[in-house]
Design a protein around this motif. Structure first.
Motif, PDB file in Angstrom:
ATOM      1  N   ALA A 118      15.054 178.949  31.672  1.00  0.00           N
ATOM      2  CA  ALA A 118      16.247 179.666  32.136  1.00  0.00           C
ATOM      3  C   ALA A 118      17.313 178.720  32.679  1.00  0.00           C
ATOM      4  O   ALA A 118      18.481 179.102  32.776  1.00  0.00           O
ATOM      5  N   SER A 119      16.935 177.489  33.012  1.00  0.00           N
ATOM      6  CA  SER A 119      17.922 176.542  33.533  1.00  0.00           C
ATOM      7  C   SER A 119      19.000 176.221  32.508  1.00  0.00           C
ATOM      8  O   SER A 119      20.132 175.899  32.869  1.00  0.00           O
ATOM      9  N   PHE A 120      18.677 176.326  31.215  1.00  0.00           N
ATOM     10  CA  PHE A 120      19.669 176.015  30.186  1.00  0.00           C
ATOM     11  C   PHE A 120      20.826 177.003  30.210  1.00  0.00           C
ATOM     12  O   PHE A 120      21.947 176.658  29.837  1.00  0.00           O
ATOM     13  N   PHE A 121      20.557 178.233  30.664  1.00  0.00           N
ATOM     14  CA  PHE A 121      21.608 179.252  30.659  1.00  0.00           C
ATOM     15  C   PHE A 121      22.747 178.889  31.603  1.00  0.00           C
ATOM     16  O   PHE A 121      23.828 179.471  31.524  1.00  0.00           O
ATOM     17  N   ALA A 122      22.504 177.921  32.491  1.00  0.00           N
ATOM     18  CA  ALA A 122      23.554 177.469  33.412  1.00  0.00           C
ATOM     19  C   ALA A 122      24.679 176.757  32.688  1.00  0.00           C
ATOM     20  O   ALA A 122      25.760 176.569  33.254  1.00  0.00           O
ATOM     21  N   ILE A 123      24.466 176.370  31.430  1.00  0.00           N
ATOM     22  CA  ILE A 123      25.494 175.597  30.723  1.00  0.00           C
ATOM     23  C   ILE A 123      26.798 176.391  30.610  1.00  0.00           C
ATOM     24  O   ILE A 123      27.895 175.821  30.686  1.00  0.00           O
ATOM     25  N   GLY A 124      26.711 177.719  30.473  1.00  0.00           N
ATOM     26  CA  GLY A 124      27.917 178.542  30.376  1.00  0.00           C
ATOM     27  C   GLY A 124      28.722 178.538  31.655  1.00  0.00           C
ATOM     28  O   GLY A 124      29.956 178.394  31.634  1.00  0.00           O
ATOM     29  N   SER A 125      28.033 178.667  32.795  1.00  0.00           N
ATOM     30  CA  SER A 125      28.758 178.698  34.071  1.00  0.00           C
ATOM     31  C   SER A 125      29.256 177.305  34.456  1.00  0.00           C
ATOM     32  O   SER A 125      30.346 177.166  35.015  1.00  0.00           O
ATOM     33  N   ILE A 126      28.467 176.262  34.172  1.00  0.00           N
ATOM     34  CA  ILE A 126      28.929 174.891  34.464  1.00  0.00           C
ATOM     35  C   ILE A 126      30.188 174.579  33.664  1.00  0.00           C
ATOM     36  O   ILE A 126      31.181 174.062  34.190  1.00  0.00           O
ATOM     37  N   LEU A 127      30.163 174.915  32.383  1.00  0.00           N
ATOM     38  CA  LEU A 127      31.291 174.622  31.504  1.00  0.00           C
ATOM     39  C   LEU A 127      32.541 175.386  31.934  1.00  0.00           C
ATOM     40  O   LEU A 127      33.646 174.823  31.976  1.00  0.00           O
ATOM     41  N   ALA A 128      32.377 176.671  32.269  1.00  0.00           N
ATOM     42  CA  ALA A 128      33.519 177.488  32.669  1.00  0.00           C
ATOM     43  C   ALA A 128      34.133 176.987  33.972  1.00  0.00           C
ATOM     44  O   ALA A 128      35.355 177.036  34.156  1.00  0.00           O
ATOM     45  N   ARG A 129      33.293 176.508  34.871  1.00  0.00           N
ATOM     46  CA  ARG A 129      33.775 176.078  36.183  1.00  0.00           C
ATOM     47  C   ARG A 129      34.330 174.650  36.161  1.00  0.00           C
ATOM     48  O   ARG A 129      35.367 174.358  36.772  1.00  0.00           O
ATOM     49  N   MET A 130      33.636 173.726  35.459  1.00  0.00           N
ATOM     50  CA  MET A 130      33.972 172.315  35.564  1.00  0.00           C
ATOM     51  C   MET A 130      34.653 171.744  34.320  1.00  0.00           C
ATOM     52  O   MET A 130      35.188 170.641  34.357  1.00  0.00           O
ATOM     53  N   GLY A 131      34.620 172.486  33.215  1.00  0.00           N
ATOM     54  CA  GLY A 131      35.265 172.015  32.001  1.00  0.00           C
ATOM     55  C   GLY A 131      34.408 171.103  31.160  1.00  0.00           C
ATOM     56  O   GLY A 131      34.798 170.706  30.053  1.00  0.00           O
ATOM     57  N   SER A 185      15.824 188.117  35.828  1.00  0.00           N
ATOM     58  CA  SER A 185      17.183 188.424  36.249  1.00  0.00           C
ATOM     59  C   SER A 185      17.627 187.466  37.355  1.00  0.00           C
ATOM     60  O   SER A 185      18.698 186.873  37.287  1.00  0.00           O
ATOM     61  N   ALA A 186      16.789 187.288  38.361  1.00  0.00           N
ATOM     62  CA  ALA A 186      17.149 186.461  39.509  1.00  0.00           C
ATOM     63  C   ALA A 186      17.501 185.040  39.097  1.00  0.00           C
ATOM     64  O   ALA A 186      18.455 184.446  39.625  1.00  0.00           O
ATOM     65  N   LEU A 187      16.753 184.481  38.145  1.00  0.00           N
ATOM     66  CA  LEU A 187      17.013 183.107  37.716  1.00  0.00           C
ATOM     67  C   LEU A 187      18.429 182.945  37.170  1.00  0.00           C
ATOM     68  O   LEU A 187      19.132 181.978  37.487  1.00  0.00           O
ATOM     69  N   VAL A 188      18.859 183.895  36.346  1.00  0.00           N
ATOM     70  CA  VAL A 188      20.192 183.806  35.755  1.00  0.00           C
ATOM     71  C   VAL A 188      21.268 184.139  36.788  1.00  0.00           C
ATOM     72  O   VAL A 188      22.326 183.500  36.819  1.00  0.00           O
ATOM     73  N   LEU A 189      20.999 185.106  37.650  1.00  0.00           N
ATOM     74  CA  LEU A 189      21.975 185.444  38.691  1.00  0.00           C
ATOM     75  C   LEU A 189      22.239 184.245  39.591  1.00  0.00           C
ATOM     76  O   LEU A 189      23.371 184.046  40.058  1.00  0.00           O
ATOM     77  N   GLN A 225      22.341 193.617  31.696  1.00  0.00           N
ATOM     78  CA  GLN A 225      23.117 194.588  32.467  1.00  0.00           C
ATOM     79  C   GLN A 225      23.244 194.144  33.923  1.00  0.00           C
ATOM     80  O   GLN A 225      24.306 194.277  34.548  1.00  0.00           O
ATOM     81  N   ASP A 226      22.144 193.604  34.471  1.00  0.00           N
ATOM     82  CA  ASP A 226      22.162 193.154  35.867  1.00  0.00           C
ATOM     83  C   ASP A 226      23.154 192.015  36.052  1.00  0.00           C
ATOM     84  O   ASP A 226      23.911 191.984  37.034  1.00  0.00           O
ATOM     85  N   LEU A 227      23.183 191.075  35.116  1.00  0.00           N
ATOM     86  CA  LEU A 227      24.137 189.970  35.203  1.00  0.00           C
ATOM     87  C   LEU A 227      25.568 190.480  35.119  1.00  0.00           C
ATOM     88  O   LEU A 227      26.442 190.056  35.890  1.00  0.00           O
ATOM     89  N   ALA A 228      25.825 191.392  34.185  1.00  0.00           N
ATOM     90  CA  ALA A 228      27.181 191.943  34.056  1.00  0.00           C
ATOM     91  C   ALA A 228      27.593 192.660  35.334  1.00  0.00           C
ATOM     92  O   ALA A 228      28.747 192.534  35.789  1.00  0.00           O
TER      93      ALA A 228
END
Length: 432
Positions: free
Chosen positions: A105-118, A36-40, A208-211
């Motif tokens: 788990a580092s790959f999961f950052a692609i969603g937040s990077i894309l949403a933030r930076m385009g 959980s912590a890694l994704v958070l 659930q924790d991420l949500a």
């Protein structure tokens, strides 16, 4: 090709030396959930404000994620088990391969990077070699949200077309309830324009924790914990203070440590709903469980053979398959353990056999004939949960067991030898 070193040479590597046969007592404390912590931590990329996470376990995987975020321009400050993350000035949307390769788990950052930076460029991930674990579902989800995605030379590149660089809400049906894909899409959709619905979503507590974290940051997410999640996109998210849930896999491992040593112990903190399938299997094989505030007191009886099949949550977790096999190797009767999540997750069988376990593998199933006792031997933890299984077996084995593969163990268990030693186990880390 160089032949693998014989097991007798494992004692020359960094290892834990365990003197088996000691009962445990008292309480084993459970750290925050690694998965959980890694994704958070990657959610910090979604806001310019400071995100403060507490109950973050001190693990090598957490160090790895910190390095990845720092490489992208995130300011990170840690104190004890609290971490402060501020991504007000992101300098890169391309985390370096050498950091990403060792941490899935580092790959999961692609969603937040894309949403933030385009745009985002993220190498395909590494981690434990327990199966293919493809990222196809992540890519399908991002494409459904309007991203243009290509994969070339081991790197996933994603871009949001248009002037505003904002993803668009969509309905997404996952082919399988992938935890990583659900988390990637949740983060991407939280800043998208419009409403997204994720069907066949993963139901794990970490989702659930991420949500819950994203909602605390101002997102509008409902249904997490069920198969259908709705995300109403917002224009921005803000910072917050948030506490990571207890690690259900560490809690399960400690319950199994008590069971395999036939010791009455208290394990805390534990969220029982996160472990219902595991708790039922412990009862089935002869353990008495009492819920005590935020903990569980386990009293093992005569351990009997049972059957286990790994399944996505709320089914039995694949991450506890190997540790539970160590317990069943000492049970009365026959057990059958069927692995339905990862195709390469029986590598620990040979190591348990080295200690005297009677196990035979038939396809994706292992038939375990319980034996009266295990014997100490040099063994190797081939992945994170296999290494935990070796430690559990060593706790009950006659004589000394040397467990190598500590690089895996240290990815998921914070100070495990100190915790077990304080409870009466005899084990010591050797660095060479």
């Amino acid at each position: 090709m160089t032949a693998a070193a014989p097991a007798s040479q494992d004692i020359l590597k960094p290892h834990l030396e365990i003197q088996g046969g000691n009962r445990l007592q008292g309480e084993l404390r459970v750290s925050g959930a690694k998965n959980s912590a890694l994704v958070l931590m990657t959610a910090a990329l979604l806001t310019e404000d400071t995100l403060t996470l507490s109950n973050v376990p001190p693990l090598t995987d957490i160090d790895g994620m910190e390095s990845i975020l720092v490489s992208m321009g995130v300011k990170v400050r840690r104190s004890s088990e609290t971490i402060h993350l501020q991504a007000s000035d992101l300098t890169s949307a391309e985390p370096p391969y050498e950091l990403v390769n060792g941490l899935r788990a580092s790959f999961f950052a692609i969603g937040s990077i894309l949403a933030r930076m385009g745009h985002a460029k993220v190498p395909l991930p590494g981690g434990c070699r327990i199966g293919a674990r493809p990222v196809v579902e992540h890519i399908r989800g991002l494409k459904a949200l309007g991203a243009v995605v290509t994969v070339e030379h081991g790197v996933v590149s994603a871009t949001v077309p248009g002037d505003r660089k904002r993803l668009k809400g969509a309905s997404i049906v996952l082919d399988c309830p992938s935890v990583g894909a659900t988390e990637t899409i949740l983060m991407a959709a939280s800043l998208a324009k419009g409403t997204s619905v994720i069907e066949n979503a993963a139901q794990e507590p970490e989702v659930q924790d991420l949500a819950n974290l994203l909602n605390a940051m101002g997102a509008r997410i409902s249904g997490a914990g069920g198969p259908s999640i709705t995300v109403e996109g917002v224009e921005r998210l803000h910072g917050c203070d948030y506490t990571v849930i207890p690690d259900r896999i560490e809690a399960g491992t400690f319950l199994l440590a008590a069971a395999i040593t036939r010791s009455t112990m208290r394990i805390a903190p534990v969220v029982p709903d996160h472990l219902n399938s595991v708790l039922q299997k412990l009862r089935d094989c002869g353990c008495v469980l009492e819920f005590d505030g935020d903990g569980i007191v386990i009293t093992p009886g005569t351990i009997k053979g049972i059957d286990i099949t790994t399944q996505p949550f709320p089914g039995f977790p694949t991450d506890l398959q190997a540790p539970f096999m160590a317990l069943l190797a000492t049970a009365q009767g026959t057990s059958v353990i069927t692995e339905k999540i990862y195709e390469n997750r029986m590598q620990h069988v040979g190591e348990l056999q080295r200690m005297g376990a009677a196990i035979r593998v038939q396809g994706n199933a292992a038939v375990v004939e319980g034996v009266p006792s295990l014997s100490g031997a040099p063994v190797n933890g081939t992945d994170l949960r296999a290494s935990a299984a070796m430690v559990l077996a060593g706790l009950v084995a006659k004589g000394r067991t040397q467990v190598s593969g500590l690089n895996h163990l240290d990815r998921g268990y914070a100070g495990i030898e100190a915790k077990l030693t304080a409870s009466g186990a005899k084990l010591e880390r050797h660095c060479s």
